[in-house]
Structures are given as C-alpha cells and as structure tokens.
Design a protein around this motif. Structure first.
Motif, mmCIF file in Angstrom:
data_model
loop_
_atom_site.group_PDB
_atom_site.id
_atom_site.type_symbol
_atom_site.label_atom_id
_atom_site.label_comp_id
_atom_site.label_asym_id
_atom_site.label_seq_id
_atom_site.Cartn_x
_atom_site.Cartn_y
_atom_site.Cartn_z
ATOM 1 N N UNK A 31 9.367 36.730 -70.479
ATOM 2 C CA UNK A 31 9.647 37.620 -71.610
ATOM 3 C C UNK A 31 9.751 36.833 -72.920
ATOM 4 N N UNK A 32 10.384 35.680 -72.872
ATOM 5 C CA UNK A 32 10.517 34.855 -74.078
ATOM 6 C C UNK A 32 9.156 34.395 -74.593
ATOM 7 N N UNK A 33 8.321 33.885 -73.691
ATOM 8 C CA UNK A 33 7.012 33.365 -74.100
ATOM 9 C C UNK A 33 6.116 34.483 -74.627
ATOM 10 N N UNK A 34 6.096 35.630 -73.950
ATOM 11 C CA UNK A 34 5.267 36.749 -74.403
ATOM 12 C C UNK A 34 5.707 37.235 -75.783
ATOM 13 N N UNK A 35 7.016 37.331 -75.990
ATOM 14 C CA UNK A 35 7.526 37.789 -77.289
ATOM 15 C C UNK A 35 7.190 36.798 -78.389
ATOM 16 N N UNK A 36 7.346 35.518 -78.114
ATOM 17 C CA UNK A 36 7.076 34.498 -79.126
ATOM 18 C C UNK A 36 5.583 34.414 -79.441
ATOM 19 N N UNK B 24 -1.994 29.886 -81.075
ATOM 20 C CA UNK B 24 -3.006 29.217 -81.891
ATOM 21 C C UNK B 24 -4.410 29.538 -81.390
ATOM 22 N N UNK B 25 -4.594 29.511 -80.088
ATOM 23 C CA UNK B 25 -5.906 29.847 -79.517
ATOM 24 C C UNK B 25 -6.262 31.304 -79.800
ATOM 25 N N UNK B 26 -5.317 32.200 -79.541
ATOM 26 C CA UNK B 26 -5.565 33.631 -79.760
ATOM 27 C C UNK B 26 -5.753 33.940 -81.240
ATOM 28 N N UNK B 27 -4.922 33.347 -82.092
ATOM 29 C CA UNK B 27 -5.012 33.610 -83.524
ATOM 30 C C UNK B 27 -6.309 33.086 -84.128
ATOM 31 N N UNK B 28 -6.745 31.905 -83.679
ATOM 32 C CA UNK B 28 -8.015 31.347 -84.172
ATOM 33 C C UNK B 28 -9.187 32.222 -83.759
ATOM 34 N N UNK B 29 -9.190 32.654 -82.499
ATOM 35 C CA UNK B 29 -10.253 33.544 -82.013
ATOM 36 C C UNK B 29 -10.240 34.872 -82.772
ATOM 37 N N UNK B 30 -9.035 35.398 -83.029
ATOM 38 C CA UNK B 30 -8.926 36.667 -83.764
ATOM 39 C C UNK B 30 -9.419 36.512 -85.194
ATOM 40 N N UNK B 31 -9.089 35.388 -85.832
ATOM 41 C CA UNK B 31 -9.524 35.147 -87.212
ATOM 42 C C UNK B 31 -11.041 35.058 -87.294
ATOM 43 N N UNK B 32 -11.655 34.382 -86.316
ATOM 44 C CA UNK B 32 -13.125 34.275 -86.288
ATOM 45 C C UNK B 32 -13.751 35.657 -86.120
ATOM 46 N N UNK B 33 -13.174 36.468 -85.241
ATOM 47 C CA UNK B 33 -13.683 37.825 -85.051
ATOM 48 C C UNK B 33 -13.509 38.685 -86.297
ATOM 49 N N UNK B 34 -12.347 38.555 -86.964
ATOM 50 C CA UNK B 34 -12.089 39.343 -88.175
ATOM 51 C C UNK B 34 -13.038 38.959 -89.308
ATOM 52 N N UNK B 35 -13.392 37.674 -89.376
ATOM 53 C CA UNK B 35 -14.279 37.203 -90.438
ATOM 54 C C UNK B 35 -15.673 37.811 -90.311
ATOM 55 N N UNK B 36 -16.066 38.191 -89.089
ATOM 56 C CA UNK B 36 -17.394 38.757 -88.852
ATOM 57 C C UNK B 36 -17.405 40.282 -88.943
ATOM 58 N N UNK C 9 9.352 26.898 -74.514
ATOM 59 C CA UNK C 9 8.911 28.204 -75.015
ATOM 60 C C UNK C 9 8.131 28.033 -76.320
ATOM 61 N N UNK C 10 8.634 27.181 -77.215
ATOM 62 C CA UNK C 10 7.978 26.967 -78.506
ATOM 63 C C UNK C 10 6.595 26.354 -78.323
ATOM 64 N N UNK C 11 6.474 25.342 -77.476
ATOM 65 C CA UNK C 11 5.189 24.664 -77.287
ATOM 66 C C UNK C 11 4.167 25.579 -76.616
ATOM 67 N N UNK C 12 4.571 26.219 -75.515
ATOM 68 C CA UNK C 12 3.625 27.082 -74.785
ATOM 69 C C UNK C 12 3.181 28.250 -75.655
ATOM 70 N N UNK C 13 4.138 28.926 -76.280
ATOM 71 C CA UNK C 13 3.800 30.095 -77.103
ATOM 72 C C UNK C 13 2.966 29.696 -78.306
ATOM 73 N N UNK C 14 3.241 28.531 -78.900
ATOM 74 C CA UNK C 14 2.480 28.092 -80.079
ATOM 75 C C UNK C 14 1.044 27.743 -79.718
ATOM 76 N N UNK C 15 0.849 27.069 -78.599
ATOM 77 C CA UNK C 15 -0.508 26.710 -78.170
ATOM 78 C C UNK C 15 -1.329 27.970 -77.885
ATOM 79 N N UNK C 16 -0.746 28.893 -77.118
ATOM 80 C CA UNK C 16 -1.468 30.130 -76.788
ATOM 81 C C UNK C 16 -1.706 30.965 -78.040
#
Length: 281
Positions: A136-141, A72-84, A63-70
């Motif tokens: 449910x665990x992965x989505x919440x994390x 990280x991808x979503x958060x990086x994309x969101x940060x790039x969008x927010x910066x613009x 759960x930790x690995x899958x949720x962290x990888x996803x």
C-alpha cells in the motif's frame, strides 16, 4: 535599499535554517530535556542500537527508492506519450496531471485508504490476504510521484532536437535504438531531476503514508508523529542531523561536478573554435 535587502535575506535565512541549527545542537545535548546541559555523542551511538527507529528508516528508504524508480519509468513513458498527442488531448491529460499536485494531501491520503480497504474486502471474498504495509505504501507513493516526473521530463522533450533522432534512424538505428542512444541522453537531466524530486517527496511524505501504512511497517515521519504524543527521543535529533549532513554533502558534490562539467564544456568549445580558425587559415 542595500541594508534593507541584506536584512531581509538575513531574516529569511535565519527563519529557514535556525530551527535546523537548534536541532543539530540538541542532538549533542547530554540530557533529554530542552535545556542544554553538556556535550555528548551518546545519542548517535544509541541510535544504531534502536531497532524501532532503524526499521522505520529502512522502510522509508526502501519505499522511497522503489517508488521513485518505478515512478520515474512510468512518468518518463507518460511524458513521451503526451508529447506525441494532439494539442486538445494533451491539454486534457496535462490538467489531469496537475490534479494530484494541487489536490490537498489529506484528500489523497483518505482516498487511498478507502481504495485499499475496498481492495482488502474484495481480496477477502476470494480467500486472499491483502494487508496495509509495503504494498500500500509503495503504490500510494508511486501514484503521487508520477506527476512530478512528468512535469520534469516534458520540458526536456520540448527542447529535444528531433533531427538528431531522425539522423540516428537514417544511419541505421530503429526507433527504439534511436531513443535509447540519442533521445534518452538529451532528456536525461529531466529524468534525473524527476527521480530526485520523487525521492525527496517520498521520504518527506507524512499524510499519505499515515493513511496507507500498516502496523508492522511505519515510515520515519509516521513514527516521529507517534512520538510527539509523549516525548521525541534525542535519537531522532541525532538521525535528523545525520540526514541533514548527508544531504548537504550530496549537494556540494553535485555542484562541484556541475561546475567541472561546465568548465570542461567551455574548454572544449574554445578548443574547437580555435581549431576551426586554424583550419580556415
């Protein structure tokens, strides 16, 4: 003032690490009681034959690995969008990003539970099954990890020299290639920091996991909490000792690599300056 500061630091460090040292000592205790009766390593041996603990550990890691990888991808994309974004919209989105962090975990956990219960009923009306467990665990994390990734990547994006990206595009790269070959390397420390923070919070989480876990799949924290109603097995002490040693080894390796990289960078800088002086002469 020196003795005062040293005493304060000593008390502070003892308050932080004395419980961990006690846990490590009792992981080698021959008895299950709270009195140390002799040295043994049997709990480490029995740990690898305890299916329930190993299943909980496996669930926690996956759960930790899958949720962290996803995340990280979503958060990086969101940060790039927010910066613009423009300043006003960015301010609003930043405030919304802080909400999951400031919000008490108990509210987040209950909210997820109600959401997934509603989703379960909705899927049931369509003849589909939706159970509490891996999904449910992965989505919440993922949800509570994304803000931490955003807050780690955004400062690196602010420090990014956009002229490097523009230079890469002038040399023939399209925007995607310029980002992957130039920008991503500049913000990589923030991405790694966000991933590690997401991984740590995911493995450490109890409250959200307690409300979103299922009967078949439990994280380690939820399982340990269930044990407190009776007696915590010494095998948990052994597992905690192994995790602590593993984290300590990783920290030492990371620090050594960072020092090596700093020395290499200083050496390259000095060598470049020396070569530049010789060229001028």
């Amino acid at each position: 003032m020196r003795w005062y500061s040293k005493t304060y630091i000593g008390v502070f460090m003892a308050f932080l690490y004395l419980p961990i040292m006690i846990l490590i000592i009792f992981s080698f205790n021959d008895s299950k009681g709270r009195t140390f009766t002799g040295f043994t390593t049997k709990w480490f041996t029995q740990l690898f034959s305890d299916g329930a603990i190993l299943d909980a550990l496996w669930t926690t890691l996956v759960v930790a690995l899958i949720s962290s990888v996803i995340a990280t991808i979503m958060g990086t994309a969101a940060a790039i969008g927010m910066e613009k974004m423009d300043a006003k919209l960015k301010s609003v989105v930043m405030n919304l990003t802080y909400v999951p962090i400031i919000n008490p975990e108990i509210i987040t956990g209950v909210s997820f539970m109600l959401l997934f219960v509603t989703a379960k009923k909705w899927f049931a009306t369509m003849g589909m099954d939706f159970e509490f467990g891996w999904t449910t665990l992965i989505l919440a994390h993922i949800t509570f990890n994304v803000p931490y990734v955003i807050l780690n990547v955004l400062p690196k994006l602010r420090q990014l020299d956009h002229s490097l990206v523009e230079a890469a595009m002038d040399l023939g790269c399209n925007p995607l290639q310029a980002f992957l070959k130039v920008a991503i390397h500049e913000i990589k420390p923030g991405i790694i920091a966000g991933f590690l923070m997401a991984l740590t919070f995911s493995m450490d989480d109890f409250v959200v996991s307690y409300f979103t876990t299922g009967a078949k799949h439990q994280t380690l924290s939820v399982m340990i909490y269930a044990m407190t109603k009776k007696r915590i097995s010494p095998e948990i002490n052994a597992l905690s000792t192994m995790i602590f040693i593993a984290v300590l080894v990783v920290l030492v390796i990371v620090n050594l690599l960072e020092r090596k990289a700093e020395r290499k960078s200083k050496y390259s800088s000095v060598k470049w300056k020396g070569g530049a002086r010789d060229h001028v002469k």
